[in-house]
Motif scaffolding. Structure first.
Motif, short mmCIF file in Angstrom:
data_model
loop_
_atom_site.label_atom_id
_atom_site.label_comp_id
_atom_site.label_asym_id
_atom_site.label_seq_id
_atom_site.Cartn_x
_atom_site.Cartn_y
_atom_site.Cartn_z
N ASP A 1 0.84 -1.19 0.00
CA ASP A 1 0.00 0.00 0.00
C ASP A 1 0.88 1.25 0.00
O ASP A 1 1.91 1.30 0.67
N GLN A 3 1.67 4.79 1.20
CA GLN A 3 1.40 5.61 2.38
C GLN A 3 2.31 6.83 2.38
O GLN A 3 3.47 6.75 1.98
N GLN A 5 3.51 10.00 4.95
CA GLN A 5 3.56 10.46 6.33
C GLN A 5 4.18 11.84 6.36
O GLN A 5 5.39 11.99 6.11
N SER A 25 6.03 5.61 1.33
CA SER A 25 6.33 4.18 1.37
C SER A 25 5.39 3.44 0.43
O SER A 25 4.28 3.91 0.15
N TYR A 107 -2.94 9.89 -3.76
CA TYR A 107 -2.77 9.40 -2.40
C TYR A 107 -2.47 10.60 -1.51
O TYR A 107 -1.55 11.37 -1.80
N GLY A 109 -1.48 12.20 2.24
CA GLY A 109 -0.87 11.95 3.53
C GLY A 109 -1.69 12.57 4.64
O GLY A 109 -2.69 13.26 4.41
N ASN A 110 -1.28 12.33 5.87
CA ASN A 110 -1.92 12.97 7.00
C ASN A 110 -1.57 14.45 6.97
O ASN A 110 -0.67 14.87 6.24
#
Length: 118
Positions: A1, A3, A5, A25, A107, A109-110
């Protein structure tokens, strides 16, 4: 997946600096576009800066030109946003976003909070 951060936000005074990081990642920064967005309270999310594998010239919003610098470290699979001469209007939650090419998938991120005090 895949991801993302984000980190590096904080509270600074006007004129200060921060460096945001976005660690990726599950994806190698090869054929992509990656960038930073921010959202101030009560406002829509806006694009701040982005870079892509197909265009060596980064994009910067007019409001941050000359103050922010986007960069990436292929070895660390990480993107950065160096923010200098910060202003109160730079306050907001900053998000990084990766867009893959073929297929086009976004995608997120936070978010990381940036607060600039006057």
């Amino acid at each position: 997946d895949v991801q993302l951060q984000a980190s590096g936000g904080g509270l600074v005074q006007t004129g200060g600096s921060l460096r945001l990081s976005c660690a990726v990642s599950g994806f190698t920064l090869d054929d992509f576009a990656i960038g930073w967005f921010r959202q101030a309270p009560g406002k829509e999310r806006e694009g701040v800066s982005c870079i892509s594998s197909s265009d060596p010239s980064p994009y910067y919003a007019d409001s941050v030109k000359g103050r922010f610098t986007i960069s990436r470290d292929y070895a660390k699979n990480t993107m950065y946003l160096q923010m200098n001469s910060l202003k109160p209007e730079d306050t907001g939650v900053y998000y990084c976003r990766l867009t893959t090419i073929n297929p086009t998938v976004h995608y997120w991120g936070n978010g990381t909070q940036v607060t600039v005090s006057s």
